[in-house]
Design a protein around this motif. Sequence first.
Motif, short mmCIF file in Angstrom:
data_model
loop_
_atom_site.label_atom_id
_atom_site.label_comp_id
_atom_site.label_asym_id
_atom_site.label_seq_id
_atom_site.Cartn_x
_atom_site.Cartn_y
_atom_site.Cartn_z
N THR A 129 0.83 -1.21 0.00
CA THR A 129 0.00 0.00 0.00
C THR A 129 0.86 1.26 0.00
N GLY A 130 1.91 1.25 0.80
CA GLY A 130 2.78 2.42 0.88
C GLY A 130 3.42 2.77 -0.44
N ALA A 131 3.84 1.75 -1.22
CA ALA A 131 4.46 2.02 -2.52
C ALA A 131 3.49 2.71 -3.45
N LEU A 132 2.22 2.33 -3.35
CA LEU A 132 1.21 2.96 -4.20
C LEU A 132 0.92 4.38 -3.75
N CYS A 133 1.06 4.65 -2.46
CA CYS A 133 0.92 6.04 -1.98
C CYS A 133 2.01 6.91 -2.58
N VAL A 134 3.23 6.40 -2.60
CA VAL A 134 4.34 7.16 -3.20
C VAL A 134 4.06 7.41 -4.67
N ALA A 135 3.67 6.36 -5.39
CA ALA A 135 3.41 6.49 -6.83
C ALA A 135 2.25 7.44 -7.10
N SER A 136 1.25 7.41 -6.23
CA SER A 136 0.10 8.30 -6.39
C SER A 136 0.52 9.76 -6.27
N LEU A 137 1.39 10.05 -5.34
CA LEU A 137 1.89 11.41 -5.18
C LEU A 137 2.75 11.84 -6.36
N LEU A 138 3.59 10.93 -6.84
CA LEU A 138 4.42 11.25 -8.01
C LEU A 138 3.57 11.51 -9.24
N ARG A 139 2.50 10.74 -9.39
CA ARG A 139 1.60 10.94 -10.52
C ARG A 139 0.98 12.33 -10.50
N ARG A 140 0.78 12.86 -9.30
CA ARG A 140 0.21 14.19 -9.15
C ARG A 140 1.25 15.30 -9.35
N GLY A 141 2.51 14.91 -9.55
CA GLY A 141 3.56 15.90 -9.70
C GLY A 141 3.97 16.54 -8.40
N LEU A 142 3.81 15.81 -7.30
CA LEU A 142 4.14 16.34 -5.97
C LEU A 142 5.41 15.70 -5.42
N PRO A 143 6.21 16.47 -4.71
CA PRO A 143 7.42 15.90 -4.11
C PRO A 143 7.07 14.94 -2.98
N VAL A 144 7.78 13.85 -2.92
CA VAL A 144 7.48 12.81 -1.94
C VAL A 144 8.78 12.22 -1.40
N VAL A 145 8.74 11.86 -0.13
CA VAL A 145 9.86 11.18 0.50
C VAL A 145 9.43 9.75 0.81
N ALA A 146 10.07 8.80 0.16
CA ALA A 146 9.77 7.38 0.37
C ALA A 146 10.67 6.86 1.49
N LEU A 147 10.07 6.52 2.61
CA LEU A 147 10.83 6.08 3.78
C LEU A 147 10.65 4.58 3.99
N THR A 148 11.76 3.86 3.92
CA THR A 148 11.73 2.41 4.07
C THR A 148 12.81 1.98 5.05
N ARG A 149 12.70 0.76 5.53
CA ARG A 149 13.70 0.25 6.47
C ARG A 149 15.08 0.19 5.82
N SER A 150 15.12 -0.24 4.57
CA SER A 150 16.39 -0.44 3.87
C SER A 150 16.92 0.82 3.19
N GLY A 151 16.06 1.80 2.98
CA GLY A 151 16.48 2.97 2.23
C GLY A 151 16.46 2.72 0.74
N GLU A 152 15.78 1.65 0.30
CA GLU A 152 15.69 1.32 -1.12
C GLU A 152 14.25 1.43 -1.59
N TRP A 153 14.09 1.89 -2.82
CA TRP A 153 12.77 2.02 -3.44
C TRP A 153 12.98 2.20 -4.93
N PRO A 154 12.10 1.66 -5.79
CA PRO A 154 10.81 1.04 -5.49
C PRO A 154 10.95 -0.45 -5.22
N PRO A 155 9.95 -1.04 -4.58
CA PRO A 155 9.93 -2.49 -4.40
C PRO A 155 9.76 -3.18 -5.74
#
Length: 337
Positions: free
Chosen positions: A73-99
């Motif tokens: 779900t979180g990955a889709l939240c990030v993608a949803s924000l990017l689709r809107r042209g909005l800056p987003v910070v993807a925070l994960t345990r590993s520091g890696e993205w996208p899954p």
Amino acid sequence: MMKSALAYCSYVAAVLLAASKNTAALSISNDRSINRRDALIGGAATILGAPLACGAASTPSKPVAVLGASGKTGALCVASLLRRGLPVVALTRSGEWPPKKIDLNAVGFDGDATSSNPLLTIQACDVKNAESLSTNLSGCRAVVYAASASKKGGNSKEVDGDGVIAAGNACLQQNVGRYVVISSGSTTRPNSLGFKFTEMAVAGIMTQKRRGEVGVRDAYSNQSGSSYTILRPGGLDEPKQNIIQGPSALEITQGDVLAGFVSRADVAEVAVELALSSAPNVKNTACELYYRNKVVPVDKGFKKYLQDGADLDRLYGKSYDELFQGIKPDYDYLVDA
């Protein structure tokens, strides 16, 4: 009669099993009408510089941070924000993205999902570490908490309870305007089959989700500049229906008495819309989300709320603004149900 009862229990059980996975696995972890399965029945701008802080002084728009960004779900939240042209910070345990195994096209995003995208900042963050949270949420306009218990990320107490509360406290400390927690339906109904089944499926998770909700509510009780919304999705419908059906397919209630299926894609869209909303009525409140085409009571005792004229507002809308407009602020659940 027995077959009917067993069928109902099986349906609720299936709904809640799917619902237990409603949020991302993070160890630490306007026409906007662009499917967790029938599960929980029981229950723009570019970002430049500042690698650790959520927002940089040179950024024309503050970013939205997503905790649990590596989860379904979180990955889709990030993608949803990017689709809107909005800056987003993807925070994960590993520091890696996208899954690797998550289709970001589920929310209509087919752009650059790497750190070369100027809208995207990818950082490691541990929801079990207050300092990590405070550092990474600094400068954000809003935060979406999409993390949940996982083998690598932490147990339900650490992530769904303590982590939710700690992230809320960090938002208050850093003056983050909006905090949206993706929780789960039936969290306030410990006697419901949905609550009990999910609680067994993922040890203690419903108890901890509820503890997290209450902790956030209490932390924000005397705050005026920041607000939160608890989003309680029904069962996650995936993967066949993991598409955005949009606001016209959705129903929102407040009371934790009704449920149904809903896709992670639609959960992500609604979570993002709530995070971006400045409407006063969505502040410091909780609501349930599911598709309106197949609604069931969280518990058999709540069947009366399916009837016309029941004392429960069932909200619909052709746009997100219209869908949200009947939400009541400062609300938890229907105590007298």
